[in-house]
Motif scaffolding. Structure first.
Motif, PDB file in Angstrom:
ATOM      1  N   ASP A  89       1.427   4.327  -3.076  1.00 13.78           N
ATOM      2  CA  ASP A  89       1.235   5.755  -2.839  1.00 13.78           C
ATOM      3  C   ASP A  89       2.352   6.616  -3.420  1.00 13.78           C
ATOM      4  O   ASP A  89       2.115   7.766  -3.765  1.00 13.78           O
ATOM      5  N   TRP A  90       3.572   6.076  -3.525  1.00 13.29           N
ATOM      6  CA  TRP A  90       4.670   6.922  -4.009  1.00 13.29           C
ATOM      7  C   TRP A  90       5.350   6.433  -5.284  1.00 13.29           C
ATOM      8  O   TRP A  90       6.181   7.125  -5.847  1.00 13.29           O
ATOM      9  N   GLU A 108       4.424   5.075  -9.051  1.00 17.99           N
ATOM     10  CA  GLU A 108       3.378   4.809 -10.043  1.00 17.99           C
ATOM     11  C   GLU A 108       3.611   3.529 -10.845  1.00 17.99           C
ATOM     12  O   GLU A 108       2.724   3.062 -11.544  1.00 17.99           O
ATOM     13  N   ILE A 128       0.840  -1.201   0.000  1.00 17.39           N
ATOM     14  CA  ILE A 128       0.000   0.000   0.000  1.00 17.39           C
ATOM     15  C   ILE A 128       0.874   1.250   0.000  1.00 17.39           C
ATOM     16  O   ILE A 128       0.628   2.191  -0.769  1.00 17.39           O
ATOM     17  N   CYS A 129       1.905   1.271   0.818  1.00 19.13           N
ATOM     18  CA  CYS A 129       2.806   2.427   0.897  1.00 19.13           C
ATOM     19  C   CYS A 129       3.540   2.643  -0.425  1.00 19.13           C
ATOM     20  O   CYS A 129       3.697   3.790  -0.869  1.00 19.13           O
TER      21      CYS A 129
END
Length: 87
Positions: free
Chosen positions: A73-74, A76, A69-70
């Protein structure tokens, strides 16, 4: 986040993932499930994602999901689907 189940049969938009211990023939196993509905601390609807022999392994998989998940978020380029490991 999307998670493909251990048996590859379902793809879940997971929102609330938890570990549930169950007994099979006097042997404890640990299931990772996505809770869809819970009323008065009783599970009403869930998606089964995977099952592991030890609580430690189930926690490791939960940690992997968190890390995935982390990364989404950063980065792509990370696949938005996490696939549950066999063991």
């Amino acid at each position: 986040m999307l998670i493909r189940s251990q048996d590859k049969m379902i793809l879940v938009d997971a929102k609330r993932i938890t570990i549930n211990s169950v007994l099979y023939a006097s042997k404890e196993r640990y299931q990772i499930i996505n809770l869809n509905s819970c009323v008065d601390n009783e599970i009403k609807d869930q998606d089964f994602l995977g099952e592991y022999a030890t609580e430690e392994r189930a926690l490791e998989v939960l940690d992997e999901i968190q890390e995935h998940i982390c990364r989404i978020d950063w980065d792509e380029h990370v696949d938005p689907v996490y696939e549950m490991p066999e063991n």
